[in-house]
Design a protein around this motif. Structure first.
Motif, PDB file in Angstrom:
ATOM      1  N   LEU A 618       0.820  -1.214   0.000  1.00  0.00           N
ATOM      2  CA  LEU A 618       0.000   0.000   0.000  1.00  0.00           C
ATOM      3  C   LEU A 618       0.853   1.264   0.000  1.00  0.00           C
ATOM      4  CD1 LEU A 618      -2.923  -0.951   2.427  1.00  0.00           C
ATOM      5  CD2 LEU A 618      -2.872  -1.025  -0.068  1.00  0.00           C
ATOM      6  N   LYS A 619       1.963   1.246   0.703  1.00  0.00           N
ATOM      7  CA  LYS A 619       2.834   2.426   0.715  1.00  0.00           C
ATOM      8  C   LYS A 619       3.414   2.685  -0.672  1.00  0.00           C
ATOM      9  CE  LYS A 619       4.160   2.588   5.585  1.00  0.00           C
ATOM     10  NZ  LYS A 619       5.270   2.491   6.564  1.00  0.00           N
ATOM     11  N   ARG A 620       3.693   1.600  -1.419  1.00  0.00           N
ATOM     12  CA  ARG A 620       4.176   1.795  -2.792  1.00  0.00           C
ATOM     13  C   ARG A 620       3.103   2.423  -3.669  1.00  0.00           C
ATOM     14  NH1 ARG A 620       6.702  -3.341  -1.892  1.00  0.00           N
ATOM     15  NH2 ARG A 620       4.915  -4.374  -2.869  1.00  0.00           N
ATOM     16  N   LEU A 621       1.824   2.184  -3.323  1.00  0.00           N
ATOM     17  CA  LEU A 621       0.716   2.745  -4.090  1.00  0.00           C
ATOM     18  C   LEU A 621       0.305   4.125  -3.594  1.00  0.00           C
ATOM     19  CD1 LEU A 621      -1.480  -0.482  -4.427  1.00  0.00           C
ATOM     20  CD2 LEU A 621      -0.089   0.588  -6.204  1.00  0.00           C
ATOM     21  N   GLY A 622       1.005   4.677  -2.621  1.00  0.00           N
ATOM     22  CA  GLY A 622       0.723   6.033  -2.154  1.00  0.00           C
ATOM     23  C   GLY A 622      -0.211   6.112  -0.986  1.00  0.00           C
ATOM     24  N   VAL A 623      -0.363   5.048  -0.214  1.00  0.00           N
ATOM     25  CA  VAL A 623      -1.270   5.044   0.943  1.00  0.00           C
ATOM     26  C   VAL A 623      -0.450   5.292   2.208  1.00  0.00           C
ATOM     27  CG1 VAL A 623      -2.931   3.700   2.270  1.00  0.00           C
ATOM     28  CG2 VAL A 623      -2.842   3.477  -0.220  1.00  0.00           C
ATOM     29  N   ASN A 624      -0.933   6.177   3.058  1.00  0.00           N
ATOM     30  CA  ASN A 624      -0.322   6.430   4.357  1.00  0.00           C
ATOM     31  C   ASN A 624      -0.942   5.455   5.362  1.00  0.00           C
ATOM     32  OD1 ASN A 624       0.863   7.403   6.654  1.00  0.00           O
ATOM     33  ND2 ASN A 624      -0.305   9.329   6.717  1.00  0.00           N
ATOM     34  N   CYS A 625      -0.179   4.445   5.744  1.00  0.00           N
ATOM     35  CA  CYS A 625      -0.743   3.401   6.614  1.00  0.00           C
ATOM     36  C   CYS A 625       0.361   2.844   7.508  1.00  0.00           C
ATOM     37  CB  CYS A 625      -1.375   2.284   5.793  1.00  0.00           C
ATOM     38  SG  CYS A 625      -0.221   1.481   4.670  1.00  0.00           S
ATOM     39  N   GLU A 626      -0.066   2.100   8.539  1.00  0.00           N
ATOM     40  CA  GLU A 626       0.880   1.485   9.471  1.00  0.00           C
ATOM     41  C   GLU A 626       0.220   0.273  10.117  1.00  0.00           C
ATOM     42  OE1 GLU A 626       3.625   2.580  13.405  1.00  0.00           O
ATOM     43  OE2 GLU A 626       2.207   4.046  12.558  1.00  0.00           O
ATOM     44  N   LEU A 627       1.002  -0.793  10.297  1.00  0.00           N
ATOM     45  CA  LEU A 627       0.504  -1.983  10.972  1.00  0.00           C
ATOM     46  C   LEU A 627       0.636  -1.786  12.479  1.00  0.00           C
ATOM     47  CD1 LEU A 627      -0.581  -4.875  10.282  1.00  0.00           C
ATOM     48  CD2 LEU A 627       1.746  -5.683  10.730  1.00  0.00           C
ATOM     49  N   VAL A 628      -0.488  -1.935  13.182  1.00  0.00           N
ATOM     50  CA  VAL A 628      -0.500  -1.677  14.621  1.00  0.00           C
ATOM     51  C   VAL A 628      -1.092  -2.890  15.328  1.00  0.00           C
ATOM     52  CG1 VAL A 628      -0.699   0.810  14.317  1.00  0.00           C
ATOM     53  CG2 VAL A 628      -2.774  -0.589  14.478  1.00  0.00           C
ATOM     54  N   PRO A 629      -0.727  -3.100  16.623  1.00  0.00           N
ATOM     55  CA  PRO A 629      -1.336  -4.199  17.380  1.00  0.00           C
ATOM     56  C   PRO A 629      -2.824  -3.960  17.578  1.00  0.00           C
ATOM     57  CG  PRO A 629       0.669  -3.422  18.443  1.00  0.00           C
ATOM     58  CD  PRO A 629       0.312  -2.417  17.387  1.00  0.00           C
ATOM     59  N   ALA A 630      -3.584  -5.015  17.517  1.00  0.00           N
ATOM     60  CA  ALA A 630      -5.029  -4.914  17.726  1.00  0.00           C
ATOM     61  C   ALA A 630      -5.338  -4.793  19.214  1.00  0.00           C
ATOM     62  CB  ALA A 630      -5.730  -6.129  17.133  1.00  0.00           C
ATOM     63  N   ASN A 631      -6.341  -4.011  19.554  1.00  0.00           N
ATOM     64  CA  ASN A 631      -6.756  -3.891  20.960  1.00  0.00           C
ATOM     65  C   ASN A 631      -7.308  -5.208  21.483  1.00  0.00           C
ATOM     66  OD1 ASN A 631      -6.034  -1.174  21.048  1.00  0.00           O
ATOM     67  ND2 ASN A 631      -8.042  -0.523  20.260  1.00  0.00           N
ATOM     68  N   HIS A 632      -7.945  -5.957  20.614  1.00  0.00           N
ATOM     69  CA  HIS A 632      -8.441  -7.277  20.978  1.00  0.00           C
ATOM     70  C   HIS A 632      -8.176  -8.189  19.786  1.00  0.00           C
ATOM     71  CE1 HIS A 632     -11.744  -5.430  18.737  1.00  0.00           C
ATOM     72  NE2 HIS A 632     -12.083  -6.656  18.371  1.00  0.00           N
TER      73      HIS A 632
END
Length: 635
Positions: A618-632
């Motif tokens: 997604l970052k290569r496609l221009g998306v600002n994102c990040e993998l984060v731990p899930a709350n549950h």
């Protein structure tokens, strides 16, 4: 018992338990009887058994009992222990009777012995579908600048992580680690790598010339040894034989030469070659006289020479034929190795040694085998008859590792300790046929690994009883890992899952994938690949992971992708396709996760490796994102 499966045991007599606590736990469910007897089988509960393991040391008894079990229970999984390799009958029964698997524990653990003998410093090596895999141990000299995910490569997977001064937080090959973590100084990591067989090939220049030189050198030393023995033992048969031959030549030259020693020597040699009539006629003609009674003593002496020469010629012909037949049949001793060649020495072991030799040679190690006579001929090919003859032929080479593989543990230890005293730095692997908890004895003998194949193969036998196809066993990080072959069906728990989900959800390492209808295997396949019916997948896993696969119990997904926005000209459709590929949905359903005007959007839970790959895509496609731990964590 670790899977809480009910167990019942059947033996001809009360067993001698190596583990007394286990014996007490199974005392009430242990029955005495003959497993070939239907009544004994029914009393032990064969009719309702899920799996039946027939584990006596006699393969014939096991097969006979297997036929009886199949009549009483047509659905049970049958595991039959074989002790002499696959025979024609075993192969026929395995092909004709569904649910019957024949297992040789000795051969399943050949990889464990091969890795114990590897002299190149790697932890393990094995081949799957023609691809060679190597496990290397890397100790961090300083804190890593990249996290574990960035250290993963296309041809590399993490098997185990030992934090400095701590025990691992989970079993090997299970993926328990957090890939966002950066290894610290002193951490040890086991990496599985796809290695080309050419990289492990020893580079010898002028190899054939070196072998010829080694043969000439050994021949010259053999002549010198013979002369030395002749000098030390003057009354030996060899000395008397040489002296007698010289006397015969001298006497013959004088008697048959008629005044010409050279002529007499040539006639004597002709007689010793067995040419009586021609040589004697030449003697008479040379004397210019006809045959008279006065010539009879000379004729008798010439006949004695000819008969002796005939015996000598016959002996030489027999010696040559013996060498030719030995070369034809394959029972001759191996050709000597070039001087200074490193090699691995295998002592006895029969079929296990033959399998070990094949595996080590596939990894380009020189292997020398010693197999005592009295075993089947197929185990004797390319082997020396005794250790002394092997050491004599290889005295100019370098032994790196020794496998002592006979059935007698005390004899194995005796030979191993003598060789360790001779070669202090050699690697030693000793086969223990009956010693329980043999791995605990390694601390008593430095530089030596004591291996009991039956103990190591126990996990493989259990996995086979659960319906898995076991290719082999590896001993890594003090744990047994199995190489398992899956054939995906429509009702399989792996069907429709991506390889990233298979690895993260079940805790195993996909090694090789052969797609339905494909011929060429894919080594360390991409985690994005979706499994379909007809695919074949070979994995490296522990026994608990296989149990989870059977039950379809995926681990919880504890990561989510947080999408915060995208550049104005970002390709919306390509982004939706990427999301759909990793999240297992249609591209149209992904539009809601791209609406970030009011707040960032969180995707459904995902495993860490597919999540990091999706984040990169997604970052290569221009998306600002990040993998984060899930709350549950959603299951």
């Amino acid at each position: 018992m670790a899977f809480n499966l009910p167990i019942r045991c059947l033996d001809r007599k009360s067993p001698k338990w190596t583990d007394l606590a286990l014996g007490r736990a199974l005392a009430e469910v242990t029955f005495i009887g003959d497993m070939r007897n239907p009544e004994s089988l029914l009393e032990a509960g064969v009719a309702t058994a899920r799996a039946v393991l027939l584990l006596s040391q006699d393969s014939g008894v096991n097969l006979e009992a297997a036929l009886q079990v199949r009549l009483l229970n047509p659905k049970a999984q049958l595991v039959v222990r074989s002790s002499k390799g696959s025979s024609g009958l075993e192969n026929q029964l395995q092909a004709r009777l569904p649910g019957l698997v024949i297992v040789d524990p000795q051969l399943l653990t050949a990889g464990v012995f091969a890795n114990a003998l590897r002299p190149d410093g790697t932890e393990a090596a094995f081949d799957v579908e023609g691809e060679l895999f190597v496990v290397r141990s890397i100790v961090q000299q300083q804190a890593a600048s990249r996290d574990l995910f960035d250290q993963l490569g296309r041809m590399q997977r993490l098997v185990q992580w030992f934090p400095a001064g701590e025990a691992p937080a989970g079993p090997a090959a299970s993926g328990w680690w957090n890939l966002d973590t950066k290894p610290a100084a002193g951490d040890r990591l086991l990496w599985l790598e796809l290695a080309s067989t050419l990289k492990t090939r020893p580079r010898y220049r002028h190899k054939r010339l070196s072998i010829w030189w080694a043969q000439l050198r050994l021949l010259w030393e053999g002549v010198c040894d013979a002369l030395l023995r002749l000098q030390q033992r003057r009354n030996s048969l060899l000395a008397w034989g040489l002296i007698s031959l010289l006397l015969l030549l001298l006497i013959g030259s004088f008697l048959f030469g008629a005044g010409s020693p050279l002529r007499g020597l040539m006639l004597t040699l002709a007689l010793l070659k067995g040419e009586y009539l021609d040589a004697f006629s030449f003697i008479i003609n040379g004397a210019n006289s006809e045959l008279t009674p006065a010539h009879f003593p000379l004729a008798a002496l010439a006949l004695i020479y000819a008969l002796g020469g005939t015996l000598l010629t016959a002996w030489l012909v027999a010696l040559i034929l013996d060498r030719l037949l030995a070369a034809r049949i394959g029972s001759q001793e191996p050709k000597p190795l070039a001087a200074a060649t490193p090699y691995v020495l295998l002592l006895d072991g029969g079929l296990l040694a033959t399998r070990l030799r094949q595996q080590l040679r596939l990894q380009k190690f020189q292997v020398v085998q010693v197999q005592s006579r009295g075993v089947e001929e197929k185990f004797q090919a390319e082997a020396y008859e005794s250790l002394d003859r092997a050491l004599k032929a290889l005295r100019h080479c370098h032994c790196q590792a020794v496998g002592v593989l006979s059935d007698d543990l005390m004899a194995n230890l005796s030979v191993a300790l003598e060789l360790q005293q001779k070669w202090p730095d050699v690697r030693l692997a000793v086969r223990s046929h009956s010693l329980s908890q043999s791995s605990n004895f390694n601390a008593l003998f430095e530089g030596m690994q004591v291996i009991n194949p039956l103990e190591v193969a126990a996990d493989a036998v259990v996995a086979t009883a659960l319906g898995e196809r076991v290719r082999g066993v590896l001993r890594l990080a003090e744990e047994n890992l199995l190489i398992i072959d899956y054939k995906i069906t429509s009702s399989d728990t792996l069907n429709g899952l991506s390889l990233g989900t298979v690895a993260g959800g079940y805790g195993l390492i996909p090694l090789v994938l052969i797609g339905y209808g494909a011929i060429k295997p894919i080594a360390l396949p991409n985690p994005e690949r979706i499994l379909q019916p007809g695919d074949r997948l070979v994995v490296l896993a522990g026994l608990n992971a296989l149990r989870q696969v059977e039950a379809g119990q995926l681990k919880k997904r504890c990561w989510m992708l947080e999408i915060r926005g995208m550049r104005p000209n970002a390709p919306i459709f390509d982004i939706q396709v990427a999301l759909a590929r990793y999240l297992g949905a249609s591209p149209g359903e992904m539009a809601a996760y791209l609406d970030c005007k009011l707040a960032p959007q969180l995707t459904p839970s995902i495993y860490q490796v597919p999540g990091r790959l999706l984040e990169q895509a997604l970052k290569r496609l221009g998306v600002n994102c990040e993998l984060v731990p899930a709350n549950h964590c959603d299951s």
